[in-house]
Write a protein that holds these residues in place. Structure first.
Motif, PDB file in Angstrom:
ATOM      1  N   ASP A   3      23.836  36.974 -60.765  1.00 42.83           N
ATOM      2  CA  ASP A   3      24.278  37.058 -59.366  1.00 42.83           C
ATOM      3  C   ASP A   3      23.595  38.021 -58.678  1.00 42.83           C
ATOM      4  O   ASP A   3      22.561  38.618 -59.144  1.00 42.83           O
ATOM      5  CB  ASP A   3      25.758  37.234 -59.474  1.00 42.83           C
ATOM      6  N   LYS A   4      24.069  38.437 -57.503  1.00 44.36           N
ATOM      7  CA  LYS A   4      23.539  39.444 -56.647  1.00 44.36           C
ATOM      8  C   LYS A   4      23.364  40.819 -57.613  1.00 44.36           C
ATOM      9  O   LYS A   4      24.264  41.347 -58.265  1.00 44.36           O
ATOM     10  CB  LYS A   4      24.159  39.904 -55.446  1.00 44.36           C
ATOM     11  N   LYS A   5      22.225  41.541 -57.736  1.00 48.45           N
ATOM     12  CA  LYS A   5      22.120  42.475 -58.261  1.00 48.45           C
ATOM     13  C   LYS A   5      21.971  43.878 -57.399  1.00 48.45           C
ATOM     14  O   LYS A   5      21.503  43.761 -56.363  1.00 48.45           O
ATOM     15  CB  LYS A   5      20.775  42.594 -59.188  1.00 48.45           C
ATOM     16  N   ASN A   7      20.252  46.831 -56.140  1.00 50.56           N
ATOM     17  CA  ASN A   7      18.879  47.528 -56.382  1.00 50.56           C
ATOM     18  C   ASN A   7      19.041  49.271 -56.517  1.00 50.56           C
ATOM     19  O   ASN A   7      18.085  49.843 -56.700  1.00 50.56           O
ATOM     20  CB  ASN A   7      18.114  47.271 -55.481  1.00 50.56           C
ATOM     21  N   ASP A  13      12.181  49.426 -51.175  1.00 51.10           N
ATOM     22  CA  ASP A  13      12.326  48.141 -50.548  1.00 51.10           C
ATOM     23  C   ASP A  13      11.290  47.257 -51.295  1.00 51.10           C
ATOM     24  O   ASP A  13      10.275  47.319 -50.782  1.00 51.10           O
ATOM     25  CB  ASP A  13      12.148  48.308 -49.067  1.00 51.10           C
ATOM     26  N   PRO A  14      11.697  46.092 -52.089  1.00 47.29           N
ATOM     27  CA  PRO A  14      11.010  45.374 -52.804  1.00 47.29           C
ATOM     28  C   PRO A  14      10.433  44.273 -51.979  1.00 47.29           C
ATOM     29  O   PRO A  14       9.451  43.774 -52.077  1.00 47.29           O
ATOM     30  CB  PRO A  14      11.705  44.895 -53.790  1.00 47.29           C
ATOM     31  N   LEU A  15      11.150  44.168 -50.681  1.00 48.39           N
ATOM     32  CA  LEU A  15      10.427  42.983 -50.020  1.00 48.39           C
ATOM     33  C   LEU A  15       9.666  43.796 -48.953  1.00 48.39           C
ATOM     34  O   LEU A  15       8.583  42.626 -48.489  1.00 48.39           O
ATOM     35  CB  LEU A  15      11.565  42.483 -49.082  1.00 48.39           C
ATOM     36  N   ALA A  16       9.215  44.855 -48.914  1.00 52.93           N
ATOM     37  CA  ALA A  16       8.294  45.288 -48.245  1.00 52.93           C
ATOM     38  C   ALA A  16       6.569  44.940 -48.631  1.00 52.93           C
ATOM     39  O   ALA A  16       5.731  44.677 -47.939  1.00 52.93           O
ATOM     40  CB  ALA A  16       8.171  46.847 -48.164  1.00 52.93           C
ATOM     41  N   GLU A  17       6.673  44.820 -49.977  1.00 53.81           N
ATOM     42  CA  GLU A  17       5.409  44.361 -50.767  1.00 53.81           C
ATOM     43  C   GLU A  17       5.131  42.736 -50.237  1.00 53.81           C
ATOM     44  O   GLU A  17       3.833  42.691 -49.950  1.00 53.81           O
ATOM     45  CB  GLU A  17       5.518  44.259 -52.109  1.00 53.81           C
ATOM     46  N   ILE A  18       6.011  41.965 -49.934  1.00 61.06           N
ATOM     47  CA  ILE A  18       5.742  40.651 -49.510  1.00 61.06           C
ATOM     48  C   ILE A  18       5.359  40.777 -48.105  1.00 61.06           C
ATOM     49  O   ILE A  18       4.415  40.112 -47.604  1.00 61.06           O
ATOM     50  CB  ILE A  18       6.927  39.537 -49.516  1.00 61.06           C
ATOM     51  N   GLU A  19       5.702  41.685 -47.181  1.00 53.78           N
ATOM     52  CA  GLU A  19       5.358  41.695 -46.024  1.00 53.78           C
ATOM     53  C   GLU A  19       4.212  42.149 -45.703  1.00 53.78           C
ATOM     54  O   GLU A  19       3.286  41.755 -45.087  1.00 53.78           O
ATOM     55  CB  GLU A  19       6.477  42.741 -45.192  1.00 53.78           C
ATOM     56  N   ARG A  21       1.705  41.980 -48.133  1.00 52.99           N
ATOM     57  CA  ARG A  21       0.942  40.902 -48.492  1.00 52.99           C
ATOM     58  C   ARG A  21       0.623  39.685 -47.499  1.00 52.99           C
ATOM     59  O   ARG A  21      -0.621  39.531 -47.075  1.00 52.99           O
ATOM     60  CB  ARG A  21       1.444  40.072 -49.849  1.00 52.99           C
ATOM     61  N   LEU A  22       1.758  39.261 -46.525  1.00 49.50           N
ATOM     62  CA  LEU A  22       1.359  38.666 -45.461  1.00 49.50           C
ATOM     63  C   LEU A  22       0.261  38.981 -44.702  1.00 49.50           C
ATOM     64  O   LEU A  22      -0.324  38.143 -44.030  1.00 49.50           O
ATOM     65  CB  LEU A  22       2.718  38.091 -44.986  1.00 49.50           C
TER      66      LEU A  22
END
Lengths: 205, 606
Positions: A3-5, A7, A13-19, A21-22
């Motif tokens: 379920d939701k963990k 952090n 912020d783990p999502l910043a890596e994806i941003e 990368r894009l």
């Protein structure tokens, strides 16, 4: 199944890596090359350029010919008529004069474009002149034609990018214009008054 | 094949990775089940080190090869190997190149011959001139493995040898494909392959008791729904459960659809599902008929793939369409064509799900890609359809969704149809108006959104001049003389939409949210009931953030959707689906009074 963990409030912020990368992955469109091929021509289409095509016409006058034609290229039923038959076996009102132009589209598909030619008495129309202009322009540039309802003329567009490759014309020794005509018209030549089409037009059957 | 056999250019592309592992796994999995792993063969490019693991050797908490960021994991249709990782309790590799995805990309074209058989390794090997074992031998091995054993020692050795042939094939395939592969983009695509494996591992919770009732009585349900349908609607199309073409023709004439309905070259009316789909939004009868046809087709074999844990799982078919959207096997997938079946989606006790989708995603992306300020402003108003109506002077300035409901539906159908590249004739059929009206709507659209139409023309010209069309993130498609100009209008929008959804799933999973599946421009997420509201709110924010990341900071795509908690069930919002669900439940209720009570309780999500 997770379920939701949590952090944790201070975690990066783990999502910043994806941003990030894009941002790095952005690529300009249309940058891949093609596979060279050797063209073998077995058929050549007789057609007006489609509105999605960019095309070129062959600049050599040897690759154009003024002829009399019968029929409609839209259903592959265009015939070259021996002009000596016109007026005798063939009703002149059914015959149109065309300049057959060797042409090729951006996808390297060669075709013969029957461009309307003025009548022998010089009669012409704006739309014919419009097409003749496009055919002449296409000797030097990639051209696109689309019909404009408002003006009742074709809109002519010319590609202005300098990076565009020139047309890859079929080898001129192997494919002189007579060969083009033979591949394009095959049996669609009317050279005698007993041709099936002429007999049909005369109401003989 | 060792690294020294690679061309210098190809080898350089792999410089960032200390290890490159070619991995193939054999497993058996009945439909809907998680895989049971039989064996693993992995080979490393530079050292030639090879692992061959069988049975108890797989009972370890990590794979024998490295899965860290400096190790590259190479497989073909890698979701299978990654699902095996999850089934074994192994961590997923961080960097994945799926040669299936790269093969799809390198051969991406609307031509049918390039659309088929790409999930199998042999067509890729043939395409790139690599040696391969015979297809019938591969089938024989696969059948032996799917039988699930027991296997003799000779069997084990030969299955491991067979598995190793695929690993060797990967090593031969990679250098042939590398010249056309942008490794960072391929790894970006591989991130979603990891996501798909995780979604498939989770699956969708199904009301298995109700499913069993439906399966047991599927033949009787088919007869019942058809007779009830014909009794209520009097279409005269079905005799028994047989679709009668003559009845269909009469129906089209009766509804005055016979002139606009697409026909085949033979002159017969087209019966493709897509044709029904195109017209269902504006013609309620066609919507009902489509749902009935899908229902009968679904109930005929009822292949919905459900595992022993009550979860629907099937190959999600990542990158399976020309726009890189997922293309799951419809008959096995809950979100297949028969929409009423989606009522079987029911969270388990104490659990909840949410179906979250992007709102008017195509319009938002069209505004972004074209840079048309008027279209961007229309999307920003939250009701782009009313906005279009006002901007094009079709509606008065005071118009609202409430005051002009009918006109808004018409404008919505127009805006979506034009976005798909419809011309006046097809648009007229879609909105059930005269062609001159459709022409007028097209004119209004062209005049209102000039920037969009200039972009359409530029994209089309670029595609026909260069022979391909591509997205900002490297997905592309070959363009030939036969490519329809109208399809080029929609392709960039759909392709970027699919990119947006893939990034969303990766972000959601990274944030610890359980994602069950994707459905076109939507996801299904799951959590315990007590925190579903918070999880849903966070998921919406993440999806909007993903849209920003894909389109740039200036724009974002809104997300809609509400949670469904046990004992409620999900239900498609379309009237035809709800009507069909009602028919089936009524029939089951008549046969078994236990089924007519709590089991039909559902919550409609619009």
């Amino acid at each position: 199944m997770s379920d939701k963990k949590d952090n944790g409030g201070d975690a990066p912020d783990p999502l910043a890596e994806i941003e990030e990368r894009l941002r790095h992955l952005y690529v300009a469109p249309g940058s891949t090359g093609g596979i060279p091929t050797e063209r073998v021509l077995l058929n050549i289409k007789v057609a007006k350029p489609q509105n999605t095509w960019f095309f070129r016409t062959h600049p050599d006058p040897a690759y154009q010919r003024k002829v009399a034609v019968l029929g409609d290229p839209k259903d592959d039923q265009l015939y070259i008529v021996n002009t000596e038959l016109v007026g005798g076996s063939v009703d002149p009102s059914l015959v149109r004069m065309k300049i057959l132009r060797a042409a090729i589209n951006r996808q390297n598909v060669p075709f013969i474009w029957p461009v309307p030619a003025p009548h022998d008495d010089g009669t012409t129309y704006p739309v014919w002149e419009n097409l003749q202009s496009a055919a002449n322009l296409a000797e030097e540039a990639w051209v696109n034609l689309s019909w404009d309802r408002e003006s009742r003329l074709h809109t002519i567009k010319k590609a202005i990018s300098e990076g565009l490759s020139p047309p890859l014309w079929p080898d001129e020794e192997r494919y002189p214009f007579d060969k083009w005509l033979a591949l394009a018209f095959k049996d669609n030549l009317i050279e005698a008054h007993d041709h099936l089409l002429l007999r049909q037009l005369r109401g003989e059957f | 094949m060792l690294l020294q056999d690679y061309s210098p250019g190809a080898a350089r592309k792999l410089d960032s990775y200390n290890e490159v592992w070619f991995v193939d796994m054999e497993f058996h999995a009945p439909p809907g089940h998680r895989p049971h792993v039989v064996c693993v063969v992995a080979a490393e490019l530079r050292t030639g080190a090879t692992f061959r693991l069988w049975g108890d050797e797989l009972k370890r908490n990590r794979p024998p090869y490295s899965v860290g960021p400096t190790s590259l994991f190479v497989a073909y249709y890698a979701t299978a190997e990654l699902e095996c990782h999850l089934a074994l309790g192994w961590p997923l590799p961080e960097t994945v190149i799926d040669l299936y995805t790269e093969f799809v990309l390198q051969t991406n074209s609307p031509l049918r011959q390039y659309q088929q058989h790409r999930k199998a390794l042999i067509p890729a090997l043939q395409h790139f001139g690599c040696p391969h074992i015979k297809a019938d031998l591969k089938t024989a091995f696969r059948d032996r493995i799917m039988a699930g054993g027991p296997w003799s020692e000779d069997d084990k050795a030969s299955i491991l040898d067979y598995c190793e042939t695929d690993t060797i094939a990967l090593a031969q395939l990679l250098p042939r494909m590398l010249p056309e592969i942008s490794v960072p983009h391929a790894i970006h695509r591989g991130r979603f392959t990891r996501c798909v494996a995780q979604m498939t591992h989770v699956g969708l919770p199904i009301d298995t008791a109700l499913l069993q009732s439906m399966r047991d009585q599927s033949a009787a349900i088919r007869e019942s729904v058809v007779s009830e349908f014909e009794r209520e609607n009097n279409f005269g199309i079905y005799e028994g459960t047989t679709f009668k073409v003559s009845g269909f023709e009469q129906y089209l004439v009766q509804e005055n659809l016979h002139l606009s309905w697409p026909r085949l070259a033979s002159g017969a009316f087209d019966q493709k599902d897509q044709t029904f789909k195109d017209l269902e939004s504006t013609h309620a009868g066609i919507g009902k008929l489509r749902e009935l046809r899908s229902t009968l087709s679904t109930l005929r074999s009822f292949d919905l793939a459900v595992g022993l844990d009550g979860r629907n799982r099937t190959l999600l078919g990542q990158y399976g369409t020309i726009t890189a959207r997922c293309a799951p096997k419809a008959s096995e997938f809950l979100f297949g064509p028969a929409r009423w079946i989606r009522g079987l989606l029911k969270p388990e006790e104490g659990r909840a799900i949410a179906y979250l989708d992007y709102s008017s995603q195509e319009i938002c992306i069209a505004g972004f890609l074209s840079g048309d300020k008027a279209l961007q402003e229309a999307y920003a108003t939250t009701d782009p359809y009313i906005s279009f109506g006002k901007a094009s002077r079709y509606l008065p300035d005071h118009a609202t969704k409430t005051s002009h409901y009918v006109e808004r539906e018409l404008l919505k159908a127009c805006l979506l149809g034009i976005g798909y590249g419809m011309q006046a004739r097809n648009l007229a059929a879609r909105i059930e108006q005269a062609p001159i009206f459709a022409q007028d709507m097209l004119r209004r659209h062209r005049e209102t959104y000039r920037g969009f139409w200039a972009w359409v023309a530029d994209e089309r010209d670029r595609a026909f001049l260069t022979g391909e069309i591509s997205t900002p993130y490297g997905w592309r498609m070959a363009v030939t003389s036969d490519t329809r100009a109208t399809s080029l209008q929609n392709w960039p929008i759909q392709s970027l939409g699919s990119e947006m959804l893939r990034v969303s799933v990766e972000m959601l999973q990274l944030a610890g949210i359980t994602v069950n599946t994707t459905v076109h421009d939507a996801v299904v997420i799951e959590s315990s009931s007590d925190c579903i509201d918070e999880v849903t709110a966070e998921a919406k924010q993440i999806m909007e953030r993903a849209s920003k990341a894909v389109m740039g900071d200036g724009m974002h795509c809104r997300v809609g959707g509400e949670p469904v908690c046990w004992p409620d069930r999900y239900m498609d919002s379309r009237p035809a689906a709800q009507e069909m669900w009602g028919r089936v439940m009524r029939y089951l209720g008549e046969q078994n009074s236990d089924t007519s009570g709590a089991e039909v309780r559902h919550r409609v999500i619009s």
